[in-house]
Design a protein around this motif. Structure first.
Motif, PDB file in Angstrom:
ATOM      1  N   VAL A   1      -7.252   1.075  -7.150  1.00  0.00           N
ATOM      2  CA  VAL A   1      -7.637   2.292  -6.448  1.00  0.00           C
ATOM      3  C   VAL A   1      -9.011   2.050  -5.839  1.00  0.00           C
ATOM      4  CG1 VAL A   1      -8.115   4.758  -6.692  1.00  0.00           C
ATOM      5  CG2 VAL A   1      -6.330   3.689  -8.090  1.00  0.00           C
ATOM      6  N   ILE A   2      -9.121   2.270  -4.526  1.00  0.00           N
ATOM      7  CA  ILE A   2     -10.379   2.046  -3.807  1.00  0.00           C
ATOM      8  C   ILE A   2     -10.812   3.379  -3.203  1.00  0.00           C
ATOM      9  CG2 ILE A   2     -11.591   0.640  -2.106  1.00  0.00           C
ATOM     10  CD1 ILE A   2      -8.132  -0.397  -2.928  1.00  0.00           C
TER      11      ILE A   2
ATOM     12  N   THR B   1      -9.625   7.296   0.441  1.00  0.00           N
ATOM     13  CA  THR B   1      -9.235   6.576  -0.773  1.00  0.00           C
ATOM     14  C   THR B   1      -7.954   5.826  -0.459  1.00  0.00           C
ATOM     15  OG1 THR B   1     -10.234   8.198  -2.251  1.00  0.00           O
ATOM     16  CG2 THR B   1      -8.461   6.854  -3.166  1.00  0.00           C
ATOM     17  N   ASP B   2      -7.880   4.587  -0.907  1.00  0.00           N
ATOM     18  CA  ASP B   2      -6.688   3.769  -0.694  1.00  0.00           C
ATOM     19  C   ASP B   2      -6.233   3.194  -2.030  1.00  0.00           C
ATOM     20  OD1 ASP B   2      -6.308   3.597   2.332  1.00  0.00           O
ATOM     21  OD2 ASP B   2      -8.441   3.161   2.085  1.00  0.00           O
ATOM     22  N   VAL B   3      -4.938   2.892  -2.112  1.00  0.00           N
ATOM     23  CA  VAL B   3      -4.362   2.318  -3.330  1.00  0.00           C
ATOM     24  C   VAL B   3      -3.511   1.125  -2.942  1.00  0.00           C
ATOM     25  CG1 VAL B   3      -2.901   2.722  -5.348  1.00  0.00           C
ATOM     26  CG2 VAL B   3      -4.341   4.564  -4.488  1.00  0.00           C
ATOM     27  N   ILE B   4      -3.653   0.045  -3.689  1.00  0.00           N
ATOM     28  CA  ILE B   4      -2.831  -1.145  -3.500  1.00  0.00           C
ATOM     29  C   ILE B   4      -1.982  -1.298  -4.763  1.00  0.00           C
ATOM     30  CG2 ILE B   4      -2.838  -3.633  -3.155  1.00  0.00           C
ATOM     31  CD1 ILE B   4      -5.765  -2.980  -1.965  1.00  0.00           C
TER      32      ILE B   4
ATOM     33  N   SER C   1       0.836  -1.209   0.000  1.00  0.00           N
ATOM     34  CA  SER C   1       0.000   0.000   0.000  1.00  0.00           C
ATOM     35  C   SER C   1       0.865   1.251   0.000  1.00  0.00           C
ATOM     36  CB  SER C   1      -0.912   0.001   1.232  1.00  0.00           C
ATOM     37  OG  SER C   1      -0.128  -0.017   2.403  1.00  0.00           O
ATOM     38  N   SER C   2       2.175   1.073   0.110  1.00  0.00           N
ATOM     39  CA  SER C   2       3.105   2.204   0.105  1.00  0.00           C
ATOM     40  C   SER C   2       3.594   2.459  -1.309  1.00  0.00           C
ATOM     41  CB  SER C   2       4.307   1.906   0.990  1.00  0.00           C
ATOM     42  OG  SER C   2       3.885   1.604   2.289  1.00  0.00           O
ATOM     43  N   ILE C   3       3.585   3.721  -1.695  1.00  0.00           N
ATOM     44  CA  ILE C   3       4.064   4.056  -3.033  1.00  0.00           C
ATOM     45  C   ILE C   3       5.564   3.838  -3.094  1.00  0.00           C
ATOM     46  CG2 ILE C   3       4.428   6.517  -2.658  1.00  0.00           C
ATOM     47  CD1 ILE C   3       3.052   6.850  -5.467  1.00  0.00           C
TER      48      ILE C   3
END
Length: 192
Positions: A158-159, A143-146, A94-96
């Motif tokens: 992208v959630i 908003t979260d991104v995996i 989940s970390s860029i």
């Protein structure tokens, strides 16, 4: 007649060494090409399987929330347990990662959140590795991104706050929405 028979048997001795060498070189070249192509295909299949694993876990957590399951652990998505089986050479986080960033968007203030640009649209996200869907609505607070990456491919789910999830892929250093996959993910979210 005897003269013609001798001549025919003289010409049917088999393959020459040069002919065998040419066939061998062509066969080795073709096998090498197929092996290299298969390696890329195998790596791509791993990415698709990983995206599917993560999407299923997201969908299960959201559906449990929409069904009113009160146990928060059943409505929670955790990146650490997102894939059911290991996928060789693929990272899920989940970390860029530095190589994931792209700066094609207009500067946006995200109030302490991370930013990424997808199809020239700035996206602010929390970077949390665990998040919980709200009971009955299936929505979230942020908003979260995996991020999912292999040596030759970078993708992300992208959630946003509405709880749906969308796929994007990095192509030539820029993130792009994967429209052909959007309908598949969102149809599974709207059924029921």
């Amino acid at each position: 007649m005897g003269k013609n028979t001798k001549h025919k048997t003289k010409n049917n001795k088999g393959f020459s060494v040069i002919e065998l060498l040419v066939v061998t070189v062509i066969s080795i070249t073709l096998l090498g090409t197929v092996a290299v192509g298969y390696k890329g295909f195998y790596s791509s299949m791993g990415m698709d399987e990983t995206i599917a694993d993560v999407s299923i876990k997201l969908h299960q957590a959201r559906e449990n929330a929409r069904l009113g399951v009160s146990d928060a652990t059943k409505r929670t998505f955790d990146v650490a347990s997102a894939i059911s089986r290991p996928h060789r050479g693929i990272t899920v986080t989940s970390s860029i990662i530095a190589s994931f960033s792209s700066s094609a968007c207009v500067a946006t203030t995200c109030n302490g959140q991370a930013t990424m640009c997808i199809s020239n649209e700035p996206i602010c996200f929390s970077g949390q590795s665990t998040f919980t869907f709200n009971v009955f609505s299936g929505k979230k607070l942020t908003t979260d991104v995996i991020f999912i990456a292999s040596s030759n491919r970078k993708m992300a789910l992208v959630i946003p706050e509405d709880g749906n999830f969308y796929v994007c892929e990095m192509v030539n250093g820029y993130w792009h929405w994967r429209r052909e996959l959007q309908n598949v993910n969102n149809q599974s979210n709207t059924k029921g």
